[in-house]
Scaffold this active site. Structure first.
Site, short mmCIF file in Angstrom:
data_model
loop_
_atom_site.label_atom_id
_atom_site.label_comp_id
_atom_site.label_asym_id
_atom_site.label_seq_id
_atom_site.Cartn_x
_atom_site.Cartn_y
_atom_site.Cartn_z
N THR A 64 -41.08 -8.54 -47.90
CA THR A 64 -41.14 -9.88 -47.50
C THR A 64 -42.41 -11.30 -48.08
O THR A 64 -41.54 -12.15 -48.86
CB THR A 64 -41.85 -9.62 -46.11
OG1 THR A 64 -41.81 -8.62 -45.13
CG2 THR A 64 -41.95 -11.35 -45.53
N GLU B 116 -56.29 -12.73 -53.32
CA GLU B 116 -56.33 -13.78 -52.14
C GLU B 116 -55.54 -13.74 -51.28
O GLU B 116 -55.64 -13.73 -49.98
CB GLU B 116 -55.41 -15.45 -52.93
CG GLU B 116 -55.83 -16.26 -52.09
CD GLU B 116 -56.78 -16.97 -51.54
OE1 GLU B 116 -58.28 -17.65 -52.53
OE2 GLU B 116 -57.52 -16.42 -51.20
N VAL C 196 -56.09 -11.68 -47.26
CA VAL C 196 -56.72 -12.58 -45.80
C VAL C 196 -56.27 -13.91 -45.47
O VAL C 196 -56.30 -14.71 -46.33
CB VAL C 196 -58.10 -12.04 -45.73
CG1 VAL C 196 -58.71 -13.08 -44.56
CG2 VAL C 196 -58.89 -11.31 -46.71
N GLY D 143 -52.73 -15.18 -45.90
CA GLY D 143 -51.73 -15.55 -45.92
C GLY D 143 -51.71 -16.62 -46.98
O GLY D 143 -52.52 -16.56 -47.80
N ILE E 255 -54.47 -19.53 -46.50
CA ILE E 255 -55.04 -20.60 -47.23
C ILE E 255 -55.72 -19.69 -48.02
O ILE E 255 -56.31 -18.31 -48.33
CB ILE E 255 -55.91 -20.07 -45.77
CG1 ILE E 255 -55.02 -20.12 -44.66
CG2 ILE E 255 -57.03 -21.18 -45.91
CD1 ILE E 255 -55.86 -20.37 -42.82
N GLY F 184 -41.50 -12.06 -38.06
CA GLY F 184 -41.83 -11.10 -39.41
C GLY F 184 -43.39 -11.28 -39.40
O GLY F 184 -43.81 -10.42 -40.42
N GLU G 205 -47.43 -7.20 -38.39
CA GLU G 205 -47.58 -5.45 -39.27
C GLU G 205 -45.63 -4.54 -39.04
O GLU G 205 -45.95 -4.39 -37.82
CB GLU G 205 -49.09 -4.88 -39.14
CG GLU G 205 -50.35 -5.53 -39.51
CD GLU G 205 -50.00 -6.13 -40.67
OE1 GLU G 205 -50.16 -5.26 -41.72
OE2 GLU G 205 -49.69 -7.16 -40.93
N ASP H 174 -55.96 -4.95 -38.00
CA ASP H 174 -55.70 -5.80 -39.16
C ASP H 174 -56.91 -6.59 -39.25
O ASP H 174 -57.26 -7.09 -40.55
CB ASP H 174 -55.08 -6.91 -39.15
CG ASP H 174 -54.04 -7.51 -39.55
OD1 ASP H 174 -53.98 -7.37 -40.58
OD2 ASP H 174 -54.58 -8.86 -39.24
N LYS I 173 -59.13 -7.35 -42.39
CA LYS I 173 -59.54 -8.84 -42.53
C LYS I 173 -61.33 -9.53 -43.21
O LYS I 173 -61.85 -9.82 -44.04
CB LYS I 173 -58.96 -9.91 -42.59
CG LYS I 173 -57.67 -9.29 -43.30
CD LYS I 173 -56.48 -10.16 -41.82
CE LYS I 173 -55.35 -10.20 -42.88
NZ LYS I 173 -53.59 -10.78 -41.10
#
Ligand code: HSE
Length: 432
Positions: free
Chosen positions: A14, A130, A133, A135, A137, A188, A191, A202, A206
């Site tokens: 992905t 980066e 954590v 996505g 941002i 998608g 996890e 998850d 993070k």
């Protein structure tokens, strides 16, 4: 003077395929910003025969890691193949081979981040993460650069897109937990094993990454208090709404003179709190600094292109450092010793939902339990939909320690008039 920067991409799932798309479609902009061409020279995949929809030439694909790492023309390795052991080993080998590394692998960075950052310092190579954590941002860069002059005291945020998607669909579309999770998986966001999302694992990873960076301390996975979504009871979301709250699954971390606290749990947010209106797979994080005050960062927390945008931004940063000759000139050792607060040192308001025998004197007995533990109550409400079992009561406390909260719950569970301690949540927002 370098004319091009070559990339070795480990993984073409992905995120990896998203990175290839961005590097291809934004090539002109990247060249303008960097003054050199950026190309993907090799891609490591398990199956080189598999048909792929991509602009990359077929001979770029290989199933041999050593072929990628030993290519002297490759400057930067992007690790987006996932897996804790394989991911860690690939990053280590890349650093040993003198390559700058960009990773989106939160599992590796949460468990081995400090070790790998030390290795990167030692090998004088950049290691950027980066995309691990939030996505798309830019949270890590914001903390490292934008807030570099400040001292971060707390952060709190929605950092798992899947659980936020599930809670949003349950609240606004009356969808069942199972259907909402199935949709998040189909889109998608979830996890490979979605229990990592719903059990809070998850978000725990993070929070380790964010809190370690925010407080310049090595936070470990076991330092994070974790409570997943599975304990939510039927009626909790409706009850939250009835009292003016929205349930959100959040990560929070704070530091004061007593130490650091880090947690991941479903929390009741007052509807007026900005995090209460962050919906679907979106993430949002509040960062509180000594001097800046309150800042908030919002954006897509999962998905191919948002996450690939963060990966590619790290590639741009690594390219700049290579071109300026300052690759790996960072110093990552944590500044402070790790001191985690005990349950007696963490304070919050709590919401308790309890079923009791509907008899004279029960309420007095229960309020007595709170006062015996020194837990001050802000509200006591008898739920109008008292169920067949007994009367349903809601207690909202003033700020009490987590230990007081746990002690009250333990005593309530041992009280004969208490038929069931249905649910309990931390409450955020101004006291009303
Ligand atoms: N499963 C993760 C989420 C993906 O839902 O946020 C992004 O880390």
């Amino acid at each position: 003077m370098k004319k091009e920067i070559n990339i070795g991409l480990l993984g073409f799932g992905t995120v990896g395929s998203g990175v290839a798309k961005i590097i291809h479609s934004h090539q002109q902009d990247l060249q303008y910003k960097l003054g050199v061409e950026v190309s993907i020279k090799k891609v490591l995949v398990k199956n080189i025969e598999k048909e792929r929809e991509t602009v990359l030439a077929k001979d770029v694909f290989t199933n041999r890691l050593d072929e990628v790492l030993s290519d002297p023309s490759i400057d930067i390795i992007i690790e987006v193949m996932g897996g804790t052991t394989e991911g860690k080993e690939a990053i280590q080998q890349a650093l040993y081979a003198g390559k700058a590394v960009v990773t989106a692998n939160k599992d590796v960075m949460a468990e081995y981040g400090q070790e790998l950052l030390r290795l990167a310092d030692e090998k004088k190579c950049d290691l950027f993460y980066e995309a691990s954590v939030g996505g798309g941002i830019p949270l890590i860069r914001t903390m490292e650069e934008g807030l570099a002059a400040d001292r971060i005291t707390a952060l709190t945020g929605i950092i798992n897109g899947t659980t936020n998607f599930i809670l949003t669909k349950m609240k606004h579309e009356n969808m069942s937990y199972e259907d909402a999770l199935a949709e998040a998986t189909a889109l998608g966001f979830a996890e490979a094993d979605p229990s990592a999302d719903v059990d809070g694992i998850d978000a725990q990873r993070k929070m380790v990454i964010l809190a370690s960076l925010a407080f310049s301390t090595e936070i470990k996975l076991e330092d994070v208090f974790v409570r997943g979504l599975k304990e939510i009871q039927p009626g909790d979301l409706e009850l939250a709404a009835r009292f003016g709250y929205t349930m959100k699954m959040v990560g929070s971390a704070a530091k004061n003179e007593d130490g650091i606290e880090v947690a991941v749990e479903p929390v009741f947010f007052q509807n007026s709190h900005p995090l209460a209106s962050v919906n679907n797979e979106y993430n949002a994080v509040y960062i509180y600094g000594d001097t800046v005050g309150e800042t908030m960062f919002y954006g897509p927390g999962a998905g191919s292109l948002p996450t690939a945008t963060s990966v590619t931004a790290d590639v741009v940063a690594a390219c700049r450092n290579i071109l300026l000759g300052v690759n790996g000139k960072r110093h990552h050792a944590p500044q402070y010793e790790r001191k985690i607060k005990t349950n007696c040192e963490m304070f919050a308001r709590y919401f308790h939902r309890i079923v009791v025998q509907d008899e004279v004197g029960v309420l007095t007995k229960l309020t007595g339990i709170y006062s015996d533990h020194g837990a001050s109550l802000a509200s006591v409400i008898q739920h109008p939909d008292t169920n067949d079992e007994g009367a349903e009561l809601v207690f909202i406390t003033h700020k009490i320690s987590r230990q007081q909260h746990l002690d009250v719950l333990a005593t309530l569970k041992d009280t004969p008039e208490v038929l069931n301690v249905l649910s309990h949540y931390r409450v955020e927002g101004d006291e009303s």
